[in-house]
Design a protein around this motif. Structure first.
Motif, PDB file in Angstrom:
ATOM      1  N   PHE A   1      51.341  32.748  36.851  1.00 14.10           N
ATOM      2  CA  PHE A   1      51.764  33.111  35.485  1.00 14.10           C
ATOM      3  C   PHE A   1      53.150  32.521  35.214  1.00 14.10           C
ATOM      4  O   PHE A   1      53.469  32.154  34.093  1.00 14.10           O
ATOM      5  CB  PHE A   1      51.819  34.638  35.307  1.00 14.10           C
ATOM      6  CG  PHE A   1      50.489  35.342  35.430  1.00 14.10           C
ATOM      7  CD1 PHE A   1      49.289  34.646  35.376  1.00 14.10           C
ATOM      8  CD2 PHE A   1      50.439  36.727  35.588  1.00 14.10           C
ATOM      9  CE1 PHE A   1      48.066  35.306  35.495  1.00 14.10           C
ATOM     10  CE2 PHE A   1      49.227  37.392  35.698  1.00 14.10           C
ATOM     11  CZ  PHE A   1      48.036  36.679  35.654  1.00 14.10           C
TER      12      PHE A   1
ATOM     13  N   ASP B   1      42.934  30.744  33.950  1.00 12.71           N
ATOM     14  CA  ASP B   1      43.020  31.654  35.093  1.00 12.71           C
ATOM     15  C   ASP B   1      41.593  32.036  35.486  1.00 12.71           C
ATOM     16  O   ASP B   1      41.002  32.934  34.911  1.00 12.71           O
ATOM     17  CB  ASP B   1      43.828  32.893  34.701  1.00 12.71           C
ATOM     18  CG  ASP B   1      43.834  33.951  35.809  1.00 12.71           C
ATOM     19  OD1 ASP B   1      43.240  33.706  36.887  1.00 12.71           O
ATOM     20  OD2 ASP B   1      44.428  35.029  35.591  1.00 12.71           O
TER      21      ASP B   1
ATOM     22  N   TRP C   1      44.631  40.761  32.071  1.00 11.41           N
ATOM     23  CA  TRP C   1      45.201  39.614  32.792  1.00 11.41           C
ATOM     24  C   TRP C   1      45.788  38.586  31.857  1.00 11.41           C
ATOM     25  O   TRP C   1      46.866  38.034  32.125  1.00 11.41           O
ATOM     26  CB  TRP C   1      44.175  38.998  33.751  1.00 11.41           C
ATOM     27  CG  TRP C   1      43.895  39.932  34.893  1.00 11.41           C
ATOM     28  CD1 TRP C   1      42.722  40.564  35.165  1.00 11.41           C
ATOM     29  CD2 TRP C   1      44.831  40.378  35.890  1.00 11.41           C
ATOM     30  NE1 TRP C   1      42.861  41.369  36.267  1.00 11.41           N
ATOM     31  CE2 TRP C   1      44.133  41.278  36.734  1.00 11.41           C
ATOM     32  CE3 TRP C   1      46.161  40.115  36.153  1.00 11.41           C
ATOM     33  CZ2 TRP C   1      44.751  41.905  37.823  1.00 11.41           C
ATOM     34  CZ3 TRP C   1      46.775  40.742  37.237  1.00 11.41           C
ATOM     35  CH2 TRP C   1      46.076  41.620  38.056  1.00 11.41           C
TER      36      TRP C   1
ATOM     37  N   GLY D   1      43.380  33.135  42.147  1.00 13.08           N
ATOM     38  CA  GLY D   1      43.676  33.891  43.365  1.00 13.08           C
ATOM     39  C   GLY D   1      42.412  33.919  44.214  1.00 13.08           C
ATOM     40  O   GLY D   1      41.302  33.950  43.697  1.00 13.08           O
TER      41      GLY D   1
ATOM     42  N   THR E   1      41.864  33.226  29.857  1.00 12.75           N
ATOM     43  CA  THR E   1      41.311  33.873  31.047  1.00 12.75           C
ATOM     44  C   THR E   1      39.794  33.907  30.868  1.00 12.75           C
ATOM     45  O   THR E   1      39.275  34.767  30.160  1.00 12.75           O
ATOM     46  CB  THR E   1      41.882  35.302  31.189  1.00 12.75           C
ATOM     47  OG1 THR E   1      43.314  35.229  31.106  1.00 12.75           O
ATOM     48  CG2 THR E   1      41.478  35.925  32.511  1.00 12.75           C
TER      49      THR E   1
ATOM     50  N   SER F   1      40.530  33.282  38.326  1.00 15.89           N
ATOM     51  CA  SER F   1      40.546  34.089  39.548  1.00 15.89           C
ATOM     52  C   SER F   1      39.210  34.769  39.847  1.00 15.89           C
ATOM     53  O   SER F   1      38.765  34.799  40.985  1.00 15.89           O
ATOM     54  CB  SER F   1      41.628  35.169  39.450  1.00 15.89           C
ATOM     55  OG  SER F   1      42.903  34.573  39.415  1.00 15.89           O
ATOM     56  N   SER F   2      38.571  35.336  38.825  1.00 18.75           N
ATOM     57  CA  SER F   2      37.375  36.139  39.103  1.00 18.75           C
ATOM     58  C   SER F   2      36.077  35.461  38.657  1.00 18.75           C
ATOM     59  O   SER F   2      35.037  36.110  38.628  1.00 18.75           O
ATOM     60  CB  SER F   2      37.508  37.515  38.449  1.00 18.75           C
ATOM     61  OG  SER F   2      37.866  37.382  37.094  1.00 18.75           O
TER      62      SER F   2
HETATM   63  C1  LIG Z   1      42.979  39.513  40.403  1.00 19.78           C
HETATM   64  C2  LIG Z   1      43.421  38.721  39.222  1.00 19.78           C
HETATM   65  C3  LIG Z   1      44.755  38.325  39.045  1.00 19.78           C
HETATM   66  C4  LIG Z   1      45.858  38.740  39.997  1.00 19.78           C
HETATM   67  O1  LIG Z   1      45.780  38.073  41.170  1.00 19.78           O
HETATM   68  P1  LIG Z   1      46.919  38.221  42.300  1.00 19.78           P
HETATM   69  O2  LIG Z   1      46.437  37.260  43.329  1.00 19.78           O
HETATM   70  O3  LIG Z   1      46.898  39.652  42.742  1.00 19.78           O
HETATM   71  O4  LIG Z   1      48.205  37.840  41.699  1.00 19.78           O
HETATM   72  C5  LIG Z   1      45.069  37.552  37.942  1.00 19.78           C
HETATM   73  N1  LIG Z   1      44.125  37.174  37.055  1.00 19.78           N
HETATM   74  C6  LIG Z   1      42.838  37.558  37.186  1.00 19.78           C
HETATM   75  C7  LIG Z   1      41.835  37.113  36.184  1.00 19.78           C
HETATM   76  C8  LIG Z   1      42.457  38.332  38.277  1.00 19.78           C
HETATM   77  O5  LIG Z   1      41.164  38.701  38.419  1.00 19.78           O
END
Ligand SMILES: *Cc1c(COP(=O)(O)O)cnc(C)c1O
Length: 359
Positions: A79, A171, A101, A192, A147, A173-174
């Protein structure tokens, strides 16, 4: 006994990967040491990191003009790293606000840039995604950030925004590795590791080469994409065990048939759960139909006083971590790549049984 673990992150990992790591734990490749106990600069470990990158590039079809970085500091660190790497002081940047997020990402960017929130789903309580064409890129935007999958709200974009020549930053991450994507549509992808890549402590960044070398003078070198690309992500000691496990997971994904096959399986898993929720007349999904996540499935029961009972009875039945995020309550089933179809089938069977007993 292993349970079906529906945690949002750190999340369940593929059992064959855990078993391989256990088998290799004390004597990795005949070295008489674990992979955690060797130098990150040894030829053996560099080979692990390079193989992981090759496998990831193959899985995602990452074009040659993109760098792959294995960094630390989580998605949260990114971020901060995104505005530091991509903008000069005084820049304007666009953010789509679709939940917890994206809100955190844009709040951090405000410390460095003028942030235009070009789409905001607050009115729906973050149960929707903005329709394509309902929002516009600012004329002066240095990048557009979104996101694709909001892990807490369970809201997922069913399209990739078209931002023209303005770099798109995601982002993931998921949602990364949950299905094929066209990497060439993005300027930067970050994720992440602890949802779909591996253990926590590692964050993946995929960055288009022409975006390197724009960082601000005060950017920490460990988050400076150009520096880390130059150093092969080894300016300092990287999270070696995380990279090793991520590499095993990439190989597992290839054995499972790659992202097309994984995507089909994920679609089946999610459909099974949503179809049951919708048909039950008892459970409810708060999320708009075109925005339902394949990875994180929040759901409620009409009588919230039963939610605690639901989660404790589920745990007793071998279905763990179904509590919703502490900020929203209810239940949430995270069904990442490593959750087998049988886990979702077991959850649906439990939900049916619970409804019969309490409904
Ligand atoms: C889990 C998550 C984060 C945070 O990740 P960290 O590795 O704990 O900083 C950020 N964005 C999304 C979409 C997430 O699912």
């Amino acid at each position: 006994m292993r349970v079906f673990n529906f945690a949002a992150g750190p999340a369940t990992l593929p059992l064959p990967v855990l078993e391989q790591a256990r088998a290799e734990m004390t004597d990795w490749q005949g070295s008489g040491m674990s992979v955690m106990e060797i130098s990150h600069r040894s030829a053996a470990f560099v080979a692990v990191a390079e193989q992981a990158e090759r496998d990831l590039r193959e899985l995602l079809g990452i074009p040659q003009n993109y760098k792959v970085l294995f960094l630390q500091g989580g998605a949260t660190g990114q971020f901060t790293a995104i505005p530091l790497n991509l903008t000069a002081p005084g820049a304007t940047v666009d953010y789509l606000n679709t939940g917890v997020w994206s809100k955190k990402a844009l709040t951090e960017a405000k410390r460095y840039c003028t942030v235009e929130v070009v789409a905001d789903e607050a009115a729906s309580h973050y149960t929707t995604v903005p329709a394509p064409g309902s929002w516009q890129v600012s004329a002066e935007a240095a990048y557009v950030h979104y996101t694709p999958n909001e892990t807490i709200g369970g809201v997922e974009f069913d399209y990739v925004p078209d931002t023209g020549t303005v770099p798109l930053v995601a982002d993931m991450s998921s949602t990364i590795l949950s299905r094929p994507i066209d990497v060439s549509r993005f300027g930067v992808i970050y994720a992440g590791a602890q949802k779909n890549i591996g253990p926590s402590g590692l964050v993946l960044v995929i960055v288009r080469e022409d975006l390197l070398g724009r960082s601000r003078a005060n950017t920490p070198p460990i988050w400076d994409y150009a520096v880390m690309a130059q150093e092969g992500s080894m300016l300092n000691t990287p999270p070696t065990f995380g990279i090793y496990i991520a590499g095993l997971i990439f190989q597992w994904l290839k054995r499972e048939g790659g992202l097309a096959a994984i995507g089909e399986r994920n679609h089946r898993k999610a459909s099974l759960l949503y179809d049951y929720i919708d048909a039950s007349g008892y459970y409810k999904s708060p999320v708009s139909r075109n925005a339902r996540s394949w990875m994180n499935v929040p759901f409620n029961i009409a009588d919230p006083s039963l939610e605690k009972t639901f989660c404790s009875e589920a745990l007793a039945a071998g279905l763990a971590n179904l509590e919703g995020h502490r900020s929203v309550g209810g239940m949430r089933a995270s069904i990442y790549n490593a959750m087998p179809l049988q886990g979702v089938e077991a959850l649906v069977a439990f939900m049916r049984d619970f409804q019969q007993r309490h409904g």
